[in-house]
Design a protein around this motif. Sequence first.
Motif, PDB file in Angstrom:
ATOM      1  N   UNK A 297       0.773  -1.135  -0.135  1.00 31.23           N
ATOM      2  CA  UNK A 297      -0.009   0.089  -0.050  1.00 31.23           C
ATOM      3  C   UNK A 297       0.811   1.386   0.093  1.00 31.23           C
TER       4      UNK A 297
ATOM      5  N   UNK B 217      -1.200  14.238  -6.734  1.00 29.15           N
ATOM      6  CA  UNK B 217      -1.666  15.388  -6.208  1.00 29.15           C
ATOM      7  C   UNK B 217      -0.420  16.660  -6.222  1.00 29.15           C
TER       8      UNK B 217
ATOM      9  N   UNK C  45     -13.605  -2.904  -1.401  1.00 33.75           N
ATOM     10  CA  UNK C  45     -14.212  -2.381  -0.225  1.00 33.75           C
ATOM     11  C   UNK C  45     -12.931  -1.819   0.653  1.00 33.75           C
ATOM     12  N   UNK C  46     -11.967  -2.816   1.082  1.00 35.58           N
ATOM     13  CA  UNK C  46     -10.771  -2.094   1.727  1.00 35.58           C
ATOM     14  C   UNK C  46     -10.026  -1.348   0.708  1.00 35.58           C
TER      15      UNK C  46
ATOM     16  N   UNK D  92     -11.333   2.346   0.446  1.00 40.60           N
ATOM     17  CA  UNK D  92     -11.278   2.896   1.737  1.00 40.60           C
ATOM     18  C   UNK D  92      -9.855   3.381   2.016  1.00 40.60           C
ATOM     19  N   UNK D  93      -8.768   2.494   2.111  1.00 38.42           N
ATOM     20  CA  UNK D  93      -7.093   2.746   2.145  1.00 38.42           C
ATOM     21  C   UNK D  93      -6.636   3.804   1.228  1.00 38.42           C
TER      22      UNK D  93
ATOM     23  N   UNK E  42      -7.910   7.128   2.376  1.00 36.78           N
ATOM     24  CA  UNK E  42      -7.171   7.610   3.552  1.00 36.78           C
ATOM     25  C   UNK E  42      -5.752   7.970   3.156  1.00 36.78           C
ATOM     26  N   UNK E  43      -5.220   7.337   2.276  1.00 40.84           N
ATOM     27  CA  UNK E  43      -3.857   7.863   2.069  1.00 40.84           C
ATOM     28  C   UNK E  43      -3.816   9.014   1.202  1.00 40.84           C
TER      29      UNK E  43
ATOM     30  N   UNK F 289      -5.838  11.364   1.366  1.00 40.18           N
ATOM     31  CA  UNK F 289      -6.264  12.813   2.313  1.00 40.18           C
ATOM     32  C   UNK F 289      -4.947  12.948   3.152  1.00 40.18           C
ATOM     33  N   UNK F 290      -4.230  11.841   3.586  1.00 38.72           N
ATOM     34  CA  UNK F 290      -2.948  11.947   4.491  1.00 38.72           C
ATOM     35  C   UNK F 290      -1.763  12.831   3.806  1.00 38.72           C
TER      36      UNK F 290
ATOM     37  N   UNK G 192      -2.107  14.521   0.872  1.00 40.09           N
ATOM     38  CA  UNK G 192      -2.514  16.007   0.309  1.00 40.09           C
ATOM     39  C   UNK G 192      -2.339  16.793   1.522  1.00 40.09           C
ATOM     40  N   UNK G 193      -2.888  16.467   3.098  1.00 44.85           N
ATOM     41  CA  UNK G 193      -2.725  16.972   4.216  1.00 44.85           C
ATOM     42  C   UNK G 193      -1.264  17.448   4.608  1.00 44.85           C
TER      43      UNK G 193
ATOM     44  N   UNK H 255       0.161  20.156   1.874  1.00 44.24           N
ATOM     45  CA  UNK H 255      -0.520  21.576   2.272  1.00 44.24           C
ATOM     46  C   UNK H 255       0.105  22.078   3.383  1.00 44.24           C
TER      47      UNK H 255
END
Lengths: 101, 108, 525
Positions: free
Chosen positions: B1, B12, B61-62, B65-66, B69-70, B72-73, B75-76, B79
């Motif tokens: 992953x 991104x 599914x997994x 979701x994963x 999650x990665x 969002x993490x 790009x946060x 920024x």
Amino acid sequence: MTRKTAGLPLSYRLAVASRSLAALLGGYLLASLASVCIALVAPLPQVDATLTGLLLSFVFYLLAFIWCFACRSAWRAWLGVLAPSLLLGLISAIAYWMKNP
Amino acid sequence: MLGIALMAFAGFVALCLAMEKHFSDLLGRKPRPGQLRLLRAAGWLLLLVSLMLGVNLRGWAHGLVEWTAVVMAGVTLWVFGLPYQPRLLLGLAAASLVLGPLLAVFAV
Amino acid sequence: MKEGFRQAMAWLHTWTGLIFGWLLFAIFLTGTLSYFKEEITHWSQPEVRSHALDPVHSLEVAQRYLQDNAGHSGTWFIRMPNEREAALSVGYRDAKGGPRGFVSKNLDTQTGQPVEARDSRGGEFFYRFHFQLQMPYPFGRWLSTFCAFIMLLGLVTGIITHKKIFKEFFTFRPGKGQRSWLDGHNAIGVLVLPFHLMISYSSLVLFMYMVMPAGIMASYGNDTDKYFNDLFGRNDAPKVANVATPLVPLPSLYAQVQALQPGARIGNIQVQNPGDSNARVTFTQSAADHVAYRRSANWTFDGASGALLSQGKPESGAMMTAFSFAGLHMGNFAGPWLRWLYFFFGVSGTAVIGTGLVMWLGKRQLKHAKSERLPGELRLVEVLNIASMSGLLLAVAGFFWANRLIPMGVEGRADWEINTFFIAWGLSLVHAVLRSGRRAWGEQLALGALAFALLPLLNGLATGQGLNHSVRVGDWAMAGFDLTALGTGLFLAWLAGKMLRRPKPVAKRPSRAAKKPSTETAEAS
């Protein structure tokens, strides 16, 4: 101190209160009737139709809230939630009587 | 992953650099119009491929979701880190561009 | 008209955000902690030791204990230990035992006997608080669910209001006062938006049967129980035959489950009518094995013969949708790294709310920077901001300090940990009233920093399971808690420093503040 915050006219405050009630109560009515309508009308097994109605009800509540504060007047807020509620209620009633003659 | 996460991160960053303001601020020069378009295409492509690899690796599914999650993490981190360590993050993005696909394809 | 719409949504966003922000901050913070509730419980009850996982052995231990102690009971429950929960929990219905006629015990898998652990709710306290708010049933659930709706509304109105959502997607400009706060608020809102939207909407899904009953009533009439039976595929409880028959060894049934679903982890087991010829044993797969809740992931056996009677019914599309939202909210499927991301995203949601509250006041404070004191209503907001944020953090720390300091044998010990939480919270409110804004923030954050940073030391001194021990034996739940507490303390110390060191800010350009440039959060005032 200027009359900045204390100076809001009563008519404004009443309008906000009215819109809030329309959103809170009228919106809840609309959302409930939407869920009822979907539960009775959706071409799905009973449990699935009910479930779908529940899931979608919150979208209606959300839209009602947005409408009540975006529309031009407090009267239109109430109209915008009560009229669709009436329509959904009628459809639900017809669907209910068709299922339970 | 991890490889998938790095690829999405690079994607991104590419989308960020595809914006003229960020390109000039971060790379210190004016972009040619073709470059911005290339960056935008590369960015979306990296994101899409990383998503496909994620779903392929972990199922719908997994995987979804994963991946979300990665993304969002990553790009946060980008920024909020950018004002403080732009060069470090750009380096990380460049490394991700290479390491990401390598890890995604060869590691589990 | 477009201008008017955005302004109206900004107004709605700002006011609903303020009124419900304090409560939402508490819900989000305690909810975020709940993602590590098992680890918190592990820290809170260090007497419960982890052992190597052995499901077969655990089942034998549980069955033996229940047979010896709960032979008279009609229903047994067993909750299996797993990577995150060290305890083997057993429970049984007993009209004369325990609160609400139910006895619950944690067994040590090595000795087979109940563990004498300090009475504490542990992580379960924060979990239950975040959706029940310590209010009597069902008021807390109604309130927290309504707050979840307001959060969803806040997200949607925030999106509508944020004119440059794409242009400023990557924008964060620190060191620019109110502009930075807004950038930060927007950034953690937008960048983590999928999580925020999911968590808010899924909260509604979890209690939708309670808050939106009209659909169920219209469709099922008086028989609302049938809705739940249809949804969860429940079978009727088997009648007692009053013919004594020994219960089959549970490991044999476990083996059957493994044959049907290789690699399945078992969450819990329910036995109905144990020791009777009409006994039933239901194995439910661990929630950690699937993203969505699966009503199909359970197997029911005849307790006397060991024959498989039924498996849970497959889910429909609508069910998978609802169950997926439930599963995503709970996050039971998340392994270690994903769980940390859940925690991080929960913190970011908490921060969205917190920055919003700070900005609401900050913007208006600028207008009163020259005057001696804030007008009453702004002072109220300031006090509530401080108490609901730094005060709440002090309350959380207080709970953990109480857990280590209250002696083991004290009657109602678990309740006293909770009382400490609320007393600390109440005191923080009093403190916020008595001190000036900046000083109250600084002092509470500084105290919070101390309280959290010293927790690992307190833990080590009180239990001997401090970092020197937990890291050595590989007890990462215990070590992780201590390290997170330390990290929190350091973060709060940094914040406290910023509040206590810098002088009171004066509105540098009062003319610009009064001119009210057209920002996207222009509000009616």
